[in-house]
Design a protein around this motif. Structure first.
Motif, short mmCIF file in Angstrom:
data_model
loop_
_atom_site.label_atom_id
_atom_site.label_comp_id
_atom_site.label_asym_id
_atom_site.label_seq_id
_atom_site.Cartn_x
_atom_site.Cartn_y
_atom_site.Cartn_z
N LYS A 199 -26.02 -31.64 0.07
CA LYS A 199 -26.88 -30.53 0.70
C LYS A 199 -27.96 -29.79 -0.06
O LYS A 199 -28.97 -29.30 0.48
CB LYS A 199 -25.46 -29.35 0.93
CG LYS A 199 -26.24 -28.50 1.92
CD LYS A 199 -25.05 -27.45 2.33
CE LYS A 199 -25.21 -26.52 3.38
NZ LYS A 199 -24.18 -25.63 3.93
N ARG A 200 -27.82 -29.94 -1.37
CA ARG A 200 -29.03 -29.27 -2.30
C ARG A 200 -30.00 -30.44 -2.71
O ARG A 200 -30.61 -30.10 -3.64
CB ARG A 200 -28.31 -28.69 -3.71
CG ARG A 200 -27.61 -27.25 -3.16
CD ARG A 200 -26.70 -26.58 -4.28
NE ARG A 200 -25.84 -25.68 -3.61
CZ ARG A 200 -26.09 -24.21 -3.71
NH1 ARG A 200 -27.35 -24.10 -4.83
NH2 ARG A 200 -25.62 -23.36 -3.21
N VAL A 257 -30.75 -26.05 -6.08
CA VAL A 257 -31.46 -27.09 -5.05
C VAL A 257 -32.52 -27.90 -5.97
O VAL A 257 -33.14 -27.25 -6.56
CB VAL A 257 -32.20 -26.25 -4.11
CG1 VAL A 257 -32.92 -27.10 -3.05
CG2 VAL A 257 -31.22 -25.38 -3.22
#
Length: 134
Positions: A96-97, A41
């Protein structure tokens, strides 16, 4: 025949890194080169050098591009639907990260702040959509 199944490398347990990320899979699932680990992330101060394999290539080529353009940019055959989907999937994971953002028209570009330590093609391209700065 069951003896062969018991000795299969697919059934061999593997260790999972302490980060708890189980994306590596089990055994030698035939993933091949360029798949790499799932990206972390994104956090402030993190550069593209932490990305591995195809994720790094996708990030470096993003900005603003659609899935077909991104596929061509990383050297894959965009005429093959499966290749486009593989690259698009990696772009979705990066989105998404926190590495990429996706515009309403579906184009991917680096997220604000998610750039390498130096000037990379992705960071230079990222400046175009923000026209109107002083």
């Amino acid at each position: 025949m069951s003896v062969l199944a018991e000795e299969s490398p697919v059934n061999t347990p593997i260790s999972v890194p302490s980060g708890g990320e189980a994306a590596a899979g089990v055994g030698s699932g035939g993933l091949g080169a360029g798949h790499g680990e799932r990206p972390p992330v994104w956090r402030s101060g993190m550069g593209e050098e932490v990305l591995s394999g195809l994720y790094r290539e996708v990030f470096a080529a993003a900005g603003p591009v659609n899935g077909v353009e991104l596929t061509r940019a990383v050297g894959r055959e965009a005429e093959i639907t499966n290749e486009v989907e593989k690259i698009r999937h990696r772009a979705y994971v990066l989105e998404k990260r926190g590495w990429l953002v996706r515009a309403e028209d579906g184009r991917f570009m680096p997220a604000p702040g998610a750039v390498g330590r130096g000037v990379f093609p992705a960071s230079a391209e990222r400046l175009r959509p923000g026209a109107g700065t002083a």
